[in-house]
Motif scaffolding. Structure first.
Motif, PDB file in Angstrom:
ATOM      1  N   TRP A 294       0.822  -1.200   0.000  1.00 59.70           N
ATOM      2  CA  TRP A 294       0.000   0.000   0.000  1.00 59.70           C
ATOM      3  C   TRP A 294       0.857   1.252   0.000  1.00 59.70           C
ATOM      4  O   TRP A 294       1.969   1.293   0.489  1.00 59.70           O
ATOM      5  CB  TRP A 294      -0.951   0.018   1.206  1.00 59.70           C
ATOM      6  N   ARG A 295       0.364   2.270  -0.599  1.00 58.51           N
ATOM      7  CA  ARG A 295       0.989   3.591  -0.597  1.00 58.51           C
ATOM      8  C   ARG A 295      -0.031   4.594  -0.044  1.00 58.51           C
ATOM      9  O   ARG A 295      -1.221   4.496  -0.295  1.00 58.51           O
ATOM     10  CB  ARG A 295       1.382   4.002  -2.019  1.00 58.51           C
ATOM     11  N   GLY A 296       0.483   5.551   0.674  1.00 59.77           N
ATOM     12  CA  GLY A 296      -0.432   6.479   1.323  1.00 59.77           C
ATOM     13  C   GLY A 296      -0.942   5.878   2.615  1.00 59.77           C
ATOM     14  O   GLY A 296      -0.240   5.150   3.310  1.00 59.77           O
ATOM     15  N   SER A 297      -2.177   6.154   2.972  1.00 60.90           N
ATOM     16  CA  SER A 297      -2.734   5.704   4.246  1.00 60.90           C
ATOM     17  C   SER A 297      -3.379   4.332   4.123  1.00 60.90           C
ATOM     18  O   SER A 297      -3.824   3.920   3.055  1.00 60.90           O
ATOM     19  CB  SER A 297      -3.775   6.707   4.763  1.00 60.90           C
ATOM     20  N   LEU A 298      -3.385   3.633   5.247  1.00 56.07           N
ATOM     21  CA  LEU A 298      -4.052   2.334   5.357  1.00 56.07           C
ATOM     22  C   LEU A 298      -4.791   2.314   6.685  1.00 56.07           C
ATOM     23  O   LEU A 298      -4.242   2.697   7.716  1.00 56.07           O
ATOM     24  CB  LEU A 298      -3.019   1.205   5.311  1.00 56.07           C
ATOM     25  N   GLY A 314     -11.732   1.487  17.041  1.00 50.59           N
ATOM     26  CA  GLY A 314     -11.527   0.279  16.269  1.00 50.59           C
ATOM     27  C   GLY A 314     -10.668   0.444  15.048  1.00 50.59           C
ATOM     28  O   GLY A 314     -10.529  -0.487  14.261  1.00 50.59           O
ATOM     29  N   VAL A 315     -10.071   1.610  14.844  1.00 49.62           N
ATOM     30  CA  VAL A 315      -9.352   1.839  13.591  1.00 49.62           C
ATOM     31  C   VAL A 315      -8.003   2.496  13.864  1.00 49.62           C
ATOM     32  O   VAL A 315      -7.904   3.428  14.662  1.00 49.62           O
ATOM     33  CB  VAL A 315     -10.176   2.732  12.641  1.00 49.62           C
ATOM     34  N   LEU A 316      -6.948   1.995  13.175  1.00 46.14           N
ATOM     35  CA  LEU A 316      -5.648   2.651  13.116  1.00 46.14           C
ATOM     36  C   LEU A 316      -5.475   3.229  11.721  1.00 46.14           C
ATOM     37  O   LEU A 316      -5.609   2.519  10.729  1.00 46.14           O
ATOM     38  CB  LEU A 316      -4.510   1.655  13.388  1.00 46.14           C
ATOM     39  N   ASP A 317      -5.177   4.505  11.672  1.00 49.88           N
ATOM     40  CA  ASP A 317      -4.860   5.153  10.395  1.00 49.88           C
ATOM     41  C   ASP A 317      -3.334   5.109  10.232  1.00 49.88           C
ATOM     42  O   ASP A 317      -2.601   5.672  11.055  1.00 49.88           O
ATOM     43  CB  ASP A 317      -5.376   6.593  10.406  1.00 49.88           C
ATOM     44  N   LEU A 318      -2.844   4.430   9.178  1.00 49.33           N
ATOM     45  CA  LEU A 318      -1.418   4.149   9.028  1.00 49.33           C
ATOM     46  C   LEU A 318      -0.844   4.805   7.782  1.00 49.33           C
ATOM     47  O   LEU A 318      -1.511   4.925   6.753  1.00 49.33           O
ATOM     48  CB  LEU A 318      -1.177   2.634   8.948  1.00 49.33           C
ATOM     49  N   ALA A 319       0.429   5.185   7.858  1.00 51.27           N
ATOM     50  CA  ALA A 319       1.178   5.701   6.708  1.00 51.27           C
ATOM     51  C   ALA A 319       2.651   5.367   6.921  1.00 51.27           C
ATOM     52  O   ALA A 319       3.171   5.500   8.034  1.00 51.27           O
ATOM     53  CB  ALA A 319       0.983   7.207   6.546  1.00 51.27           C
ATOM     54  N   GLY A 320       3.308   4.923   5.881  1.00 49.75           N
ATOM     55  CA  GLY A 320       4.727   4.570   5.987  1.00 49.75           C
ATOM     56  C   GLY A 320       5.503   4.999   4.762  1.00 49.75           C
ATOM     57  O   GLY A 320       4.942   5.261   3.686  1.00 49.75           O
ATOM     58  N   HIS A 321       6.818   5.061   4.914  1.00 50.66           N
ATOM     59  CA  HIS A 321       7.651   5.506   3.791  1.00 50.66           C
ATOM     60  C   HIS A 321       9.070   4.961   3.957  1.00 50.66           C
ATOM     61  O   HIS A 321       9.576   4.847   5.084  1.00 50.66           O
ATOM     62  CB  HIS A 321       7.700   7.037   3.734  1.00 50.66           C
ATOM     63  N   TYR A 322       9.687   4.628   2.838  1.00 51.59           N
ATOM     64  CA  TYR A 322      11.088   4.185   2.795  1.00 51.59           C
ATOM     65  C   TYR A 322      11.926   5.271   2.149  1.00 51.59           C
ATOM     66  O   TYR A 322      11.589   5.754   1.057  1.00 51.59           O
ATOM     67  CB  TYR A 322      11.194   2.873   2.006  1.00 51.59           C
ATOM     68  N   MET A 339       0.217  -5.077   9.505  1.00 51.52           N
ATOM     69  CA  MET A 339      -0.734  -6.055   8.976  1.00 51.52           C
ATOM     70  C   MET A 339      -1.770  -6.403  10.046  1.00 51.52           C
ATOM     71  O   MET A 339      -1.526  -6.293  11.251  1.00 51.52           O
ATOM     72  CB  MET A 339      -0.016  -7.330   8.522  1.00 51.52           C
ATOM     73  N   GLU A 340      -2.936  -6.792   9.561  1.00 51.66           N
ATOM     74  CA  GLU A 340      -4.021  -7.170  10.458  1.00 51.66           C
ATOM     75  C   GLU A 340      -3.814  -8.603  10.920  1.00 51.66           C
ATOM     76  O   GLU A 340      -3.489  -9.490  10.128  1.00 51.66           O
ATOM     77  CB  GLU A 340      -5.359  -7.029   9.739  1.00 51.66           C
ATOM     78  N   LEU A 341      -3.984  -8.818  12.233  1.00 53.43           N
ATOM     79  CA  LEU A 341      -3.833 -10.137  12.832  1.00 53.43           C
ATOM     80  C   LEU A 341      -5.205 -10.700  13.197  1.00 53.43           C
ATOM     81  O   LEU A 341      -6.207  -9.959  13.279  1.00 53.43           O
ATOM     82  CB  LEU A 341      -2.958 -10.052  14.091  1.00 53.43           C
ATOM     83  N   LEU A 517       7.171   4.731  10.070  1.00 52.09           N
ATOM     84  CA  LEU A 517       5.804   4.220  10.087  1.00 52.09           C
ATOM     85  C   LEU A 517       5.016   5.005  11.134  1.00 52.09           C
ATOM     86  O   LEU A 517       5.448   5.111  12.285  1.00 52.09           O
ATOM     87  CB  LEU A 517       5.798   2.724  10.440  1.00 52.09           C
ATOM     88  N   ILE A 518       3.910   5.578  10.707  1.00 51.57           N
ATOM     89  CA  ILE A 518       3.088   6.404  11.601  1.00 51.57           C
ATOM     90  C   ILE A 518       1.703   5.775  11.751  1.00 51.57           C
ATOM     91  O   ILE A 518       1.069   5.401  10.751  1.00 51.57           O
ATOM     92  CB  ILE A 518       2.964   7.840  11.050  1.00 51.57           C
ATOM     93  N   ALA A 519       1.255   5.652  13.003  1.00 56.53           N
ATOM     94  CA  ALA A 519      -0.078   5.125  13.304  1.00 56.53           C
ATOM     95  C   ALA A 519      -0.850   6.187  14.090  1.00 56.53           C
ATOM     96  O   ALA A 519      -0.385   6.639  15.142  1.00 56.53           O
ATOM     97  CB  ALA A 519       0.016   3.837  14.108  1.00 56.53           C
ATOM     98  N   ARG A 520      -1.983   6.569  13.576  1.00 53.86           N
ATOM     99  CA  ARG A 520      -2.845   7.554  14.262  1.00 53.86           C
ATOM    100  C   ARG A 520      -4.089   6.838  14.767  1.00 53.86           C
ATOM    101  O   ARG A 520      -4.792   6.170  14.000  1.00 53.86           O
ATOM    102  CB  ARG A 520      -3.221   8.673  13.298  1.00 53.86           C
ATOM    103  N   ILE A 521      -4.329   6.975  16.086  1.00 53.77           N
ATOM    104  CA  ILE A 521      -5.456   6.277  16.715  1.00 53.77           C
ATOM    105  C   ILE A 521      -6.747   7.005  16.359  1.00 53.77           C
ATOM    106  O   ILE A 521      -6.866   8.223  16.562  1.00 53.77           O
ATOM    107  CB  ILE A 521      -5.301   6.214  18.242  1.00 53.77           C
TER     108      ILE A 521
END
Length: 523
Positions: A294-298, A314-322, A339-341, A517-521
């Motif tokens: 994925w690119r952008g938010s997940l 119930g949701v994590l807003d995610l964004a990552g970059h290399y 990833m979802e477990l 990697l950024i996770a916004r609650i």
């Protein structure tokens, strides 16, 4: 030595001495400039195994070699006609290719000898400059190493042979032993080159073709094999018949060696460049295959129903970059993943390995696959780190690594995490930021049976969690990351937070790759 009367042009008039002196001065200045560049090239090549630097050094040596050769030839031109040593009647040179590699001539030679004069010296210098294959001598000072450039004339009417002193030195032959006739000359060559010399001399004497070729000789004094370049022409009498043959011979062994070094280092540089391109392509493809697609938010977990019982909605807003290194074209072993477990939990991890290229990315792919598999099976972050340590320590490609692994439980808002010699996650809340207190954990692969602790952190709606590798920021950089807290508080998405990080750190010159990697609650 008699001045040849060329078959296609009269003997050239010698240039004025002042013109030659001016050329010698210019050559000396050029040689000094080459030396300055060569010293720098030599120092760079000795300090590195980069084939491009060795290629540059070889080119500098080749340029210096040509400058030295030009200086020698100009010095000879200024000195005037060289002293010749003559031998008596030869072995009866007659015109045809003799058996056993000897050369004989029968071109109907008759008529007077060529006129004597300064034209020979002019012709020698002129043809030396045209050939461009001379050897390294000091500009304008004449030869400092004897025998590199010499001239000869073989008179077909009197069987006389005239060699300059330099030619005797070139062949490693004493002047008192006499000059070699055309029949005797092939005896000094390597056997496989005698046919070439026979063909050149026969074409010159019978068909009037100029000589321009190379062959290898075995010096008489030390047995060394040297490469000689020979240029010459037939000299015609008044009736248009060949009366003699003159030639300039140069030892070009060092020049050929320099050229071979240039070719070899250039080819080596090309091979290394092609190999580096191939490795880079493979590493990039491998990295793209294992890092999150994925690119952008997940938004994770996607299947968990939002409700008041879930503090995070119930949701994590995610964004990552290399971010690749700015000093190396090879890909490193850094990664980020989310990833979802099973059960609605979410895995968050970042890490990095020592090394670069395919070896590092393949080991990274192995570790990341292991992390995913163990996390899906229900392993908690602490024990998971211990198994990763054992896996890396026993790998066929030993390496060291650092990592942080988090498991987020949306129903309770709990973050369970562990680390292995890695920067702690940064937590941003209400416009302020802080680094989480890390549990104990050493680098992966550094210690057998290492134990890794884990700890919990309660996350609230609106919190921002930032995970990064060391290449993104050192300790001073971590403080700059914490200063982004007000911007994070105003951000609506994880992608907005990531954009702020990249604006601050994206253009930074970095020696290592980096991941963030950024996770916004969710609120």
């Amino acid at each position: 030595m008699p001045s040849p009367q060329s078959a296609d042009r009269p003997a050239a008039e010698p240039p004025e001495r002042g013109q030659v002196d001016a050329l010698i001065s210019q050559t000396r200045r050029l040689r000094g400039g080459i030396d300055a560049v060569r010293r720098e090239a030599v120092a760079s090549a000795e300090a590195s195994d980069d084939p491009r630097l060795h290629w540059q050094r070889a080119l500098c040596e080749l340029a210096a070699h040509h400058a030295d050769d030009l200086g020698e030839q100009l010095g000879q031109l200024r000195a005037g006609l060289p002293t010749s040593r003559r031998a008596g009647a030869g072995s009866g040179t007659t015109a045809s290719a003799g058996a056993g590699g000897g050369t004989s001539v029968s071109a109907g030679a008759r008529g007077g000898t060529a006129a004597r004069g300064a034209g020979t010296a002019t012709r020698v210098a002129e043809d030396d400059r045209a050939g461009g294959d001379g050897d390294g001598l000091t500009a304008g000072n004449g030869p400092t190493t004897p025998g590199r450039v010499g001239s000869a004339e073989w008179n077909l009417l009197t069987d006389e042979v005239a060699w300059t002193d330099e030619l005797f030195a070139l062949f490693g032959r004493r002047p008192e032993d006499g000059a070699l006739t055309l029949d005797e000359l092939p005896s000094t060559l390597l056997e496989e080159d005698t046919g070439l010399l026979t063909t050149m001399v026969t074409d010159c004497l019978v068909d009037g073709k100029p000589i321009d070729g190379e062959f290898r000789i075995v010096r008489g004094d030390d047995g060394a094999v040297r490469t000689v370049h020979m240029m010459g022409e037939p000299v015609l009498d008044a009736d248009g018949c060949t009366s003699s043959m003159w030639a300039v011979l140069r030892d070009v062994s060092d020049l050929r060696r320099f050229r071979q070094e240039v070719h070899e280092t250039r080819d080596s540089a090309h091979r290394r460049r092609d190999a580096a391109r191939t490795e880079h392509r493979l590493a990039v493809e491998l990295q793209e295959a294992v890092l999150p697609p994925w690119r952008g938010s997940l938004r994770l977990p996607q299947s968990f129903p939002a409700g008041p019982e879930a503090p995070g909605g119930g949701v994590l807003d995610l964004a990552g970059h290399y971010l690749p290194s700015s000093t190396s074209s090879l890909i490193g072993g850094d990664w980020f993943d989310a990833m979802e477990l099973p059960g609605g939990r979410t895995l968050l991890t970042v890490g990095g390995l020592t090394g670069r290229g395919v070896a590092a990315t393949s080991t990274m792919a192995m570790l990341l696959g292991a992390v995913r598999g163990m996390a899906v099976s229900g392993a908690e972050p602490g024990p998971l780190m211990g198994w990763l340590n054992h896996l890396l320590e026993s790998s066929a490609q030993p390496a060291l690594g650092s990592a942080v692994c988090c498991r987020y439980e949306p129903a309770s808002g709990t973050l369970l995490w562990s680390q292995a010699g890695h920067p702690a996650p940064l937590l941003f809340r209400d416009g302020a930021g802080r680094a989480l207190r890390p549990p104990e954990g050493v680098l992966l692969g550094a210690m057998t049976d290492a134990a890794y602790a884990q700890t919990e952190e309660r996350l609230l709606p609106g919190d921002v969690l930032l995970l990064h590798t060391e290449g993104l920021a050192d300790r001073a950089g971590a403080r700059r990351l914490l200063e982004l807290a007000p911007r994070f508080a105003m951000a609506d998405t994880a992608q907005d937070c990531l954009r702020a990080v990249l604006e601050e750190f994206g253009d930074k010159e970095r020696e290592d790759d980096a991941c963030v990697l950024i996770a916004r609650i969710g609120s």
